[in-house]
Design an enzyme around this catalytic site. Structure first.
Site, PDB file in Angstrom:
ATOM      1  N   LYS A 280       0.809  -1.089  -0.152  1.00 51.13           N
ATOM      2  CA  LYS A 280       0.038  -0.047  -0.009  1.00 51.13           C
ATOM      3  C   LYS A 280       0.957   1.216  -0.270  1.00 51.13           C
ATOM      4  O   LYS A 280       1.836   1.302   0.762  1.00 51.13           O
ATOM      5  CB  LYS A 280      -0.883   0.067   1.407  1.00 51.13           C
TER       6      LYS A 280
ATOM      7  N   LEU B 134      -6.376   8.621   3.428  1.00 44.67           N
ATOM      8  CA  LEU B 134      -6.745   7.092   4.098  1.00 44.67           C
ATOM      9  C   LEU B 134      -7.921   7.155   4.770  1.00 44.67           C
ATOM     10  O   LEU B 134      -8.357   5.977   5.047  1.00 44.67           O
ATOM     11  CB  LEU B 134      -5.660   6.718   4.667  1.00 44.67           C
TER      12      LEU B 134
ATOM     13  N   SER C  54      -9.423   1.904   2.793  1.00 42.63           N
ATOM     14  CA  SER C  54      -8.371   2.558   1.983  1.00 42.63           C
ATOM     15  C   SER C  54      -7.323   1.850   1.104  1.00 42.63           C
ATOM     16  O   SER C  54      -6.572   2.417   0.595  1.00 42.63           O
ATOM     17  CB  SER C  54      -7.686   3.651   3.054  1.00 42.63           C
ATOM     18  N   SER C  55      -7.419   0.641   1.397  1.00 40.97           N
ATOM     19  CA  SER C  55      -6.410  -0.399   0.874  1.00 40.97           C
ATOM     20  C   SER C  55      -6.975  -0.682  -0.648  1.00 40.97           C
ATOM     21  O   SER C  55      -6.850  -1.912  -0.976  1.00 40.97           O
ATOM     22  CB  SER C  55      -5.918  -1.692   1.855  1.00 40.97           C
TER      23      SER C  55
ATOM     24  N   ILE D  56      -7.807   0.904   9.520  1.00 36.94           N
ATOM     25  CA  ILE D  56      -8.434   1.852  10.754  1.00 36.94           C
ATOM     26  C   ILE D  56      -9.856   1.852  10.935  1.00 36.94           C
ATOM     27  O   ILE D  56     -10.215   2.352  11.906  1.00 36.94           O
ATOM     28  CB  ILE D  56      -7.754   3.114  10.774  1.00 36.94           C
ATOM     29  N   GLY D  57     -10.428   1.310   9.952  1.00 29.44           N
ATOM     30  CA  GLY D  57     -12.168   1.185  10.117  1.00 29.44           C
ATOM     31  C   GLY D  57     -12.838   0.150   9.219  1.00 29.44           C
ATOM     32  O   GLY D  57     -13.888   0.305   9.003  1.00 29.44           O
ATOM     33  N   GLY D  58     -11.668  -0.581   8.458  1.00 33.87           N
ATOM     34  CA  GLY D  58     -12.112  -1.643   7.640  1.00 33.87           C
ATOM     35  C   GLY D  58     -11.315  -1.739   6.351  1.00 33.87           C
ATOM     36  O   GLY D  58     -11.538  -2.136   5.464  1.00 33.87           O
ATOM     37  N   SER D  59     -10.192  -0.872   6.236  1.00 37.66           N
ATOM     38  CA  SER D  59      -9.436  -0.579   5.079  1.00 37.66           C
ATOM     39  C   SER D  59      -8.803  -1.638   4.482  1.00 37.66           C
ATOM     40  O   SER D  59      -8.301  -1.503   3.370  1.00 37.66           O
ATOM     41  CB  SER D  59      -8.647   0.689   5.493  1.00 37.66           C
TER      42      SER D  59
END
Length: 585
Positions: free
Chosen positions: A151, A200, A226-227, A247-250
């Site tokens: 990433k 991100l 974000s990934s 960080i939240g499902g990334s």
């Protein structure tokens, strides 16, 4: 003396014309601001152009290298190489059936093709050819000869880690991140960086520097974030193993949207040293780095390789806990908690069906399924997650967005934060009757260190509350729905409320992973036409629009375990994967 007297009279005796002075000052200040704004945008544009030029140069040089290799090695069976799982690929590389050169160039060639379709890469790492020449010295590594995508925010010496924001351009890393160092030590070859959403902090995947990334199964859909570049590249066949952050499902969202497996370990199980962020210092909702691959065994092999003495020496803050292969390979029946609807965001028809089908398969395999629900979920989302993320009024994130354009998907999320505090309070009162409480809370903020400490204490108390309920139900692991199918572009920024299915496990710091189990059916699409949601508010209506047109797209489930039981979580994921594979035979 006369001249001196006259001088004094002219310069100090006359009454100043304040109107003229103030007008001139205002005009001068305005002109200066316009010039600085113009100059700043011009400099930003130049930075973007340089970044795009670096990307194009790296793609062209990589394409030339692939052509030269193919001309000199016409016997290479690229299609066979690309079809192998990570475990089988690693086995053949170690056994000498395949050469690292053939594998490397096969994946570079496929990556170039996938990037042309999806715009998922930010730069090919040309130094990887130098590493390839010396790869024989790492033949004992668990990932010997395996090409790995990383990433954008993972540091690689000599290259930017932009996070999709202009202020981080032209700031190349002075050294490799710990993850990259360990990957190299284990014989892996990081060969490409992948795209991310701006800052991100979004689960779309586009930014003003590198543009928009598309979903490998449907270009009208987002790959998630974000990934997102990782998800698109692996889902499109251009990488067998990638590294993301969550960080939240990334990690989990792009894995779900792109039909691959992804794993978010317990925070700090893997080192984050040398990685870039737009929210560094935020500790309420924790970020994790983890692997993304085509299957669960690939995730486990990557974790086993990374959890080694070399990483523990490079980053002593990481607990020196090697991968527990015995737990991962265990086959005893599990006691599994589950929920189909978290009560906050109603799942799509395909999400609910995937959960029910998984539950039935697990029960038929001898596992025990127990109903479970997260206590006080609305409180946790409003008071803990959102207040944690916006404890500084999002000043840190906004500071990273200065000096350039804001991506459309992110703009709708940040508009409230740019308003004066009094206006925010008034706005929260005015819009509360027509929107979800989550969106109202998102424009508010803590105001003191005391507030922050209290919020951290509340998070800790809530974690123990959830774990007490977990123990009461005597659970080993938890099965829950996974966000999906992939959204239409530009909807993620409008639907932060849907993150309850993923972000809760960052708040709780529970390891969590995603396994694709199905695809959207015509029946799912028909049922979606009558979708009302849990509240029937604006966000439920937007959600239906976001996932419409998803027939044939992947659908996943999420597997969760308690902190530091990462191997148990992976073992549960592998069991789900095994059951669906056997069902399809």
């Amino acid at each position: 003396m006369d001249r001196m007297d006259n001088f004094d009279q002219v310069n100090f005796g006359a009454e100043p014309n304040w109107t003229v002075i103030l007008t001139a000052t205002a005009c001068g200040t305005g002109a200066l601001m316009l010039f600085l704004n113009w100059f700043g945008h011009k400099q930003s544009w130049k930075k973007i152009q340089r970044a795009k030029a670096r990307k194009e140069t790296s793609l062209q040089r990589a394409e030339l290298a692939v052509l030269q290799f193919n001309e000199s090695h016409p016997e290479t069976d690229t299609s066979l190489i690309l079809s192998l799982s990570l475990a089988e690929l690693s086995k053949q590389l170690k056994g000498g059936t395949l050469t690292p050169e053939a594998v490397f160039h096969s994946y570079v060639e496929k990556t170039l093709e996938v990037n042309r379709r999806l715009n998922c890469c930010t730069e090919v790492l040309l130094e990887s050819w130098d590493q390839l020449e010396d790869i024989g010295s790492h033949k004992d590594g668990l990932l010997y000869g395996v090409p790995v995508s990383i990433k954008d925010n993972i540091g690689y010496k000599g290259h930017d880690s932009t996070c999709g924001v202009i202020c981080k351009l032209d700031l190349p890393a002075t050294g490799d991140s710990v993850l990259v160092e360990v990957l190299k030590r284990q014989g892996a070859i990081p060969f490409v960086k992948t795209n991310v959403p701006q800052s991100l902090l979004s689960y779309d995947c586009g930014n003003p520097i590198y543009g928009l990334t598309l979903n490998p199964h449907n270009p009208q859909k987002t790959p998630g974030g974000s990934s997102g570049g990782e998800g698109a590249l692996i889902g499109g066949g251009g990488s067998v193993l990638g590294m993301g952050s969550d960080i939240g499902g990334s990690i989990r969202i792009p894995s779900s949207f792109c039909g691959i497996c992804g794993f978010k370990p317990t925070a700090n199980r893997l080192s984050s040293r040398g990685a870039s962020s737009c929210s560094r210092g935020q500790k309420s909702v924790l970020s994790s780095f983890g692997p993304m691959a085509r299957d669960v065994d690939g995730l486990a092999l990557c974790m086993q390789a990374l959890l080694c003495d070399h990483m523990f020496r490079l980053d002593p803050t990481v607990p020196p806990i090697p991968f527990n292969q015995q737990v991962y390979q265990h086959s005893k029946p599990l006691r599994i908690g589950y929920y189909e609807n978290d009560g906050y965001a109603m799942p799509s028809p395909s999400m609910g069906r995937a959960l029910r089908e998984t539950k039935a398969l697990l029960e038929s395999a001898g596992h025990t399924l127990v109903p479970f629900s997260l206590p006080r979920l609305s409180y946790a989302m409003h008071e803990l997650v959102l207040r944690g993320f916006s404890g500084d009024g999002c000043a840190t994130m906004l500071s990273n967005l200065k000096g350039g354009p804001v991506d459309p998907s992110l703009r709708v999320q940040i508009i409230p934060y740019g308003l004066p505090r009094t206006v925010k309070k008034i706005l929260s009162i005015l819009i509360k009757p027509i929107v979800s409480a989550l969106q109202v809370c998102s424009i508010q903020r803590g105001s003191s260190v005391q507030d922050l400490w209290r919020q951290h204490a509340d998070v800790e108390d809530y974690m123990h509350e959830v774990m007490a309920e977990w123990r009461r139900c005597e659970l080993d692991v938890l099965l829950c729905p996974m966000m999906g199918p992939a959204y239409n572009h530009n909807y993620p920024g409008k639907l932060t409320s849907a993150l309850s299915y993923t972000i809760m496990y960052n708040l709780l710091n529970f390891p969590a992973g995603v396994v694709p189990v199905s695809t959207v059916t015509a029946e799912d699409e028909e049922e979606l036409r009558h979708y009302k949601g849990n509240y029937g508010d604006l966000w439920d209506k937007l959600y239906r629009k976001a996932v419409t047109g998803g027939e044939g797209l992947p659908v996943a489930v999420q597997c969760v375990a308690l902190p530091w039981q990462d191997e148990l979580c992976l073992r549960f994921m592998r069991e789900v994967e095994r059951l669906f594979r056997e069902m399809k035979k």
